[in-house]
Each structure stands twice: as structure tokens, then as C-alpha cells.
Design an enzyme around this catalytic site. Structure first.
Site, PDB file in Angstrom:
ATOM      1  N   GLU A   1       9.250   2.651  11.112  1.00  0.00           N
ATOM      2  CA  GLU A   1      10.184   3.754  10.923  1.00  0.00           C
ATOM      3  C   GLU A   1       9.358   5.035  10.941  1.00  0.00           C
ATOM      4  O   GLU A   1       8.466   5.218  10.100  1.00  0.00           O
ATOM      5  CB  GLU A   1      10.949   3.624   9.605  1.00  0.00           C
TER       6      GLU A   1
ATOM      7  N   GLU B   1       8.730  17.468  14.713  1.00  0.00           N
ATOM      8  CA  GLU B   1       9.155  17.292  13.324  1.00  0.00           C
ATOM      9  C   GLU B   1       8.284  18.153  12.402  1.00  0.00           C
ATOM     10  O   GLU B   1       7.059  18.030  12.398  1.00  0.00           O
ATOM     11  CB  GLU B   1       9.052  15.826  12.903  1.00  0.00           C
TER      12      GLU B   1
ATOM     13  N   CYS C   1      13.080  12.161   6.771  1.00  0.00           N
ATOM     14  CA  CYS C   1      13.063  11.895   8.216  1.00  0.00           C
ATOM     15  C   CYS C   1      14.450  12.019   8.817  1.00  0.00           C
ATOM     16  O   CYS C   1      14.597  12.152  10.038  1.00  0.00           O
ATOM     17  CB  CYS C   1      12.469  10.522   8.501  1.00  0.00           C
TER      18      CYS C   1
ATOM     19  N   LYS D   1       0.840  -1.189   0.000  1.00  0.00           N
ATOM     20  CA  LYS D   1       0.000   0.000   0.000  1.00  0.00           C
ATOM     21  C   LYS D   1       0.882   1.248   0.000  1.00  0.00           C
ATOM     22  O   LYS D   1       1.417   1.647   1.033  1.00  0.00           O
ATOM     23  CB  LYS D   1      -0.914   0.039   1.230  1.00  0.00           C
TER      24      LYS D   1
END
Length: 482
Positions: free
Chosen positions: A250, A383, A284, A173
Site C-alpha cells: 500500500e 504526493e 494516503c 517492524k
């Protein structure tokens, strides 16, 4: 009229229950393509196909798996310019970055083609007389893969390749925002000679396709890359499912780059700008916290601002562009929100942060550099996932290290210094999964482990030979010769 590109389930391309439109962030008038959306029933069909194909694929020879993965690798590498252009067009990273990402995907498949031949077990003596002990690795089963939009071909590659290498079957996906690269990669995989059902593509929402993967008892494992909030929900769902699912997460990062007084200024500036702003900061591993000691602070800030002035922000497909657009309006709104938050918190916007207009309508944002920030500010703790970095002043190395580790994340970190003493100490004491010395925090070879600590990662590492820890299970077998 543009043809709607289909999902791939059980060896066939099938229509969906809706359509996802793929819009070019460099030119929002440009429709990259339309892609079929899978619903719950189609996702369940893909899972059933993967389950049915698993026994034969799990028992296939290493040569069969090598041949398939090597074929995928060769086609990806042969088409890297074409696929890189598609990637840059739909995601917004510059054309050289897009081509580089595609090349990495090809290299990943090549690496795992070799790994298919290198997977061996162990045999030893038991502590009990006359017994033999064998340790072997077996595939875990049907693996559901949920991938993000920021690396739309490399991250799928480093999940799909090891899964197939070790004999698992896949339900993939991709992020709805970037279905083009996922579809192109899937087409290549379907031509590799693998049997029907081994690989399945289902484009759709997390609330439908993703949730179905989490809820279904025939999915043995979930590999996810995305936000912390979604990762925690996935972890909970996997633990509560019956049977429990293996899971690999992750998630986010708030990566520090420490710059010491003894650093080479030119090197430090290039490392910081590359790590914080290239790929539009949408990595990231981006170094969004620049922790700079007092002796070099002012010169570093001035040099970074000067370097940012020389960067070209424009259409990702144009030659000479350094930074492309933000991926979509929602992400752009988030970036702008955090820029305002930083100003409201008392940080100084030393450069950038303005919306830019170009020849075509797109999500263009001037790189933003904050100074006079501290590690308690939201812009230093949360973030942002955009071209925004904050400079935090530190008195000395010891304080810089403490600030560096003062975060809920632990993915990547870096230090710029000419001191072997400080470089060695930082590598040992940085609380992150990956540490760079005089290099950007973003950038890890395809054959080594990728992953972090704390809130950034959970479970086995991705990439390299360490990937086998997630995609296989160990069996211990005893034999009594009689």
C-alpha cells in the site's frame, strides 16, 4: 531517568543495540519515551522464533484464535482514551482523531476474531467420476510487517489481526518515528494468551530490520505500507528472493475530489476541508487535488478559504483543536518545499502555507490552499503528504473526470454532486480503488476492502474478509474413495 522500552522476541522483552527517541511534534521539548532498537541479529532471532512457533499456531483451533483476538480487542477498546492520548502525543493527530483510531484498531481485532470462526472451505465433485475435490485455505507462514507513522495503531492492527486470525506468525517492524503506539499494542497482544514466538516486535530502521526481513528465506510474506519508492524496492526484493516471497504493497495517493456546479456548497466545503486537511493532511487517502467546475469554482474557493480561517492549528492534545502539528521537521521541510514549488510553478497561494508559533515549540503549519493550478504541476502530480491542496478548474464534468483519472495513482477519489447521473457515472469510471460520493476521500469502514490501483497498491486488498487472499494460500485436494 526514563526506562528504555524493549523489543519483544520469542516471548521475552529484550534490550536492543541502540535507542530510538520518541519526540512529541506538538512540543519538541517533550520526550514521549525511549525505545530499544533491534539489529540484524535480533531481527533474525525474531524470525527464527516466529518460524518455530508457526506449526503449532497454524494448527490451533479457530476457538483459540478467536479467544486471543477478542481479548486483544476488549483491552484496546477499554483503554482507547489512554492509548488515543499516547497516539496524539507521539504522532500529532488531534486527541479525538487519536481516540477514534484506537477504537478502530479494537474493532478490527473484534472483526477478525469472528473471521477465525468463519473460515471454511469448499467441497465439490470432480469432472472425473468417483473423485471428491476439497478446497481449503492454509496460513502462508512467517509474515514480516512494515508499517508507516501516520496511522501507528490502526494500520498495524489491520495487518496483525488477519495474520494471526488465519494462523500465521508475525514479525512486526513499526515506523521508528512512532514506536509508542506500536509498543503499547504489542504489550496488549502479549497478554492475549498466544504462545511464545507467534508475535514479535522489532523496532529499528528499514535499512537494517526491514532489509533483514526481505533477505531472510524463512519470511514467507511481506505486508508493507509506505512510499512508492520503498514499495518498488520491496517488490523487487521479494521477487528475487529464494524462495520468492508473497508481498502486499500500500503506497501513495494523489486523490481527486471533483466538485460539480450542482453540488451543495456547504457539503462540498466540509468534504474538501475534512479530506484534504484533517489529520494534518498526512493520509494516503487525502484529497489533495480539488477539481472544481467553472460555475461553482469562485464560490467554492472563497468558502474553503473562509472555512480554513476558522480552523484551530495547535497542540494535538488541546481541546477544540482541528489540526495538529506536522509529524516531524523532515516532513515539515518537505511540505514547505512543495509550497514553494507550487508558487514557482505559477499556482496562486490563496490561503495559508505559513509557519505558526504556539505556546510550545512544535511543527505547526497553516493549511495551504492553491488556486489556478493545473494537472501538469508537481503539486498536482506528486504526493506531498501534508496540509496542502490545489484547486484545478474544469470546464465541465467530462473534463473533471479526465483530470481526475490523469494520475499515476489510484487509491481514493470523490465527487460532490446532487446528480444521480453524474454520481453513478463517476463511481463506474473513476480509476481508483475506493470512491466516495458527497463524503471525504479519507474514511473507510474497518470491515470493507482497502486498497487502490496503478501506483497506489499492489497485491491483495487489506481489511475485511478480503484480507484472507493475502494471509492464506489455497490448497486443492482430491480423494479417491477406492
Amino acid at each position: 531517568m526514563t526506562a528504555i522500552l524493549k523489543n519483544f522476541i520469542g516471548g521475552e522483552w529484550v534490550d536492543g543495540s541502540g535507542v530510538t527517541k520518541n519526540i512529541n511534534p506538538s512540543n519538541t521539548n517533550d520526550l514521549v519515551g525511549e525505545y530499544a532498537k533491534a539489529d540484524k541479529a535480533q531481527t533474525e532471532k525474531a524470525i527464527a522464533a516466529a518460524k518455530a512457533a508457526f506449526p503449532a499456531w497454524a494448527q490451533s483451533t479457530p476457538q483459540v484464535r478467536y479467544d486471543a483476538l477478542n481479548k486483544i480487542s476488549l483491552e484496546i477498546l477499554a483503554r482507547k482514551e489512554e492509548l488515543g492520548r499516547l497516539l496524539a502525543r507521539e504522532e500529532g493527530k488531534t486527541l479525538p482523531e487519536g481516540i477514534g483510531e484506537v477504537a478502530r484498531a479494537g474493532q478490527i481485532f473484534a472483526f477478525f476474531a469472528g473471521e477465525a470462526l468463519r473460515l471454511i472451505g469448499e467441497k465439490g465433485a470432480s469432472v472425473r467420476p468417483g473423485l471428491d475435490v476439497e478446497l481449503t485455505r492454509e496460513p502462508v507462514g512467517v509474515v514480516g510487517m512494515i508499517t508507516p507513522w501516520n496511522f501507528p495503531i490502526a494500520i498495524p492492527a489491520w495487518k496483525i489481526a488477519p495474520a494471526l486470525c488465519y494462523g500465521n506468525t508475525v514479525v512486526f517492524k513499526p515506523a521508528e518515528l512512532v514506536p509508542g503506539s506500536a509498543h503499547a499494542l504489542s504489550e496488549i497482544i502479549t497478554r492475549s494468551g498466544i504462545q511464545a514466538g507467534v508475535f514479535n516486535l522489532v523496532v529499528g530502521s528499514g535499512s537494517v530490520v526491514g532489509q533483514t526481513l526481505l533477505d531472510h528465506p524463512d519470511v514467507a510474506a511481506i505486508s508493507f505500507t509506505g512510499s512508492v519508492q520503498t514499495g518498488r524496492k520491496i517488490a523487487q526484493a521479494c521477487v528475487l528472493s529464494n524462495p520468492m516471497k508473497k508481498f502486499q504493497l500500500e503506497m501513495g495517493g494523489k486523490n481527486p475530489l471533483v466538485v460539480l456546479d450542482d453540488a451543495d456548497l456547504k457539503t462540498a466545503v466540509e468534504v474538501a476541508v475534512n479530506g484534504a486537511y484533517f489529520s494534518t493532511g498526512q493520509r494516503c487517502t487525502a484529497s489533495s487535488r480539488l477539481i472544481v467546475t467553472e460555475g461553482i469554482h469562485d464560490r467554492f474557493v472563497a468558502a474553503v478559504a473562509e472555512r480554513l480561517k476558522g480552523l484551530s492549528v495547535d497542540d494535538a492534545l488541546k481541546a477544540g483543536v482541528h489540526i495538529g502539528p506536522v509529524v516531524d521537521q523532515s516532513q515539515l521541510d518537505q511540505d514547505l518545499r512543495y509550497i514553494k514549488i507550487g508558487q514557482d510553478e505559477g499556482a496562486k497561494l490563496a490561503f495559508g502555507g505559513e509557519l505558526l508559533k504556539r505556546e510550545t515549540p512544535g511543527h505547526y503549519l497553516q493549511p495551504a490552499l492553491f488556486t489556478e493550478a493545473n494537472n501538469n504541476m508537481r503539486i498536482a502530480r506528486e504526493e506531498i503528504f501534508g496540509p496542502v491542496a490545489a484547486v484545478i478548474r474544469a470546464k465541465n464534468y467530462e473534463e473533471a473526470l479526465a483530470i481526475s483519472n490523469d494520475t499515476e495513482f489510484g487509491l481514493a477519489s470523490g465527487i460532490c454532486t446532487t446528480s444521480l447521473k453524474y454520481a453513478s457515472h463517476y463511481k463506474r469510471n473513476s480509476e481508483s480503488g475506493m470512491v466516495m460520493v458527497n463524503l471525504p476521500t479519507a474514511g473507510v469502514d474497518y470491515h470493507v476492502p482497502f486498497g487502490g490501483r496503478k501506483g497506489s497498491s499492489y497485491g491483495a486488498r487489506e481489511q475485511g474478509s478480503y484480507a484472507r487472499e493475502f494471509y492464506t494460500t489455497v490448497k486443492t485436494a482430491y480423494t479417491y474413495p477406492g
